[in-house]
Design an enzyme around this catalytic site. Structure first.
Site: not given
Ligand code: GLP
Length: 240
Positions: A67, A135, A137, A142
């Site tokens: 993404d 959440n 995702h 989402e």
């Molecule tokens: C963002 C990314 C996700 C990732 C999530 C969790 O929203 N788009 O791909 O998994 O963050 O991030 P973290 O690993 O910093 O908790």
């Protein structure tokens, strides 16, 4: 789903590196699906250290990212393109032509999504790495995203903006939209490796593993994947 629980984040990163390196060493032109977020940083540091020490070869490896924020150029320090170069790709010496991510600045969003879908179909991933939103995702899919969705533009959930604000100067600077690989293409990867660390992921991990398969908790779809590995540290696995 195969579940590996580790004592702490360091062990999670080491175990994840073993799995990624097995893929890279087993097939020199593997396609790696990569993720951003803070969780894979330890894994990425292991991969770079291994490359420097053992010379693991990445010259034919292709990478595809999940993404990208909409509206951020690849030069912006918070763009995922920049994050990937800084934290992994430059350190592994992967030719930039072999690395792929959505163009956050694409003027025609629909055309950009179609371009990325075609790329994903042409580059079947040997492994897809995932983090987990608090959440539930995956990538930026989402809650409520149809499982059949391809690459699309998403308006980020308020909780995601809050979670990600720590990486920006303030919550106001977090882009409200992003391009994301859809669940359909995530599920096409031969193998999926999801990493979850910390107490703020415990509820989502529980729902993903023990709850119903539902679009309200996007990661729950992984219960349907034939080769999905979850590595969680003790805090993230606390409710299992
Ligand atoms: C963002 C990314 C996700 C990732 C999530 C969790 O929203 N788009 O791909 O998994 O963050 O991030 P973290 O690993 O910093 O908790």
């Amino acid at each position: 789903m195969k579940i590996i629980v580790t004592e702490h984040y360091e062990a999670l990163s080491r175990r994840a590196a073993e799995i990624m390196l097995e893929v890279v060493r087993g097939k020199r032109n593997s396609v790696l699906g990569l993720a951003t977020g803070t969780t894979p940083l330890g894994l990425y540091a292991y991969m770079i250290a291994d490359h420097e020490k053992n010379g693991t070869d990445y010259s034919d490896i292709r990478t595809v990212n999940l993404d990208e924020y909409r509206g951020l150029p690849a030069t912006h320090a918070q763009s995922y393109a920049y994050f990937m170069r800084k934290n992994l790709l430059d350190g592994l010496g992967i030719p930039s032509a072999n690395t792929h991510i959505e163009n956050g600045m694409a003027a025609d969003a629909e055309a950009e999504c179609a371009r990325y879908d075609a790329l994903l179909e042409a580059l079947p991933r040997d492994i897809q790495l995932l983090g987990l939103g608090s959440n539930g995702h995956i990538a930026f899919n989402e809650p409520g995203t149809p499982f059949g969705a391809g690459t699309h533009v998403v308006t980020l959930a308020e909780s995601t903006v809050r979670d990600n604000a720590r990486l920006f100067a303030s919550a106001d600077e977090v882009p409200r939209q992003a391009f994301t690989m859809g669940i359909r293409h995530i599920m096409q990867a031969k193998r999926i490796l999801l990493l979850a660390s910390g107490a703020n992921k415990a509820q989502a991990v529980y729902g993903m593993v023990r709850g119903a398969v539902t679009e309200q908790l996007p990661a729950s779809v992984l219960q349907l994947h034939p080769d999905c590995i979850l590595i969680a540290d003790r805090e993230a696995a606390a409710k299992l």
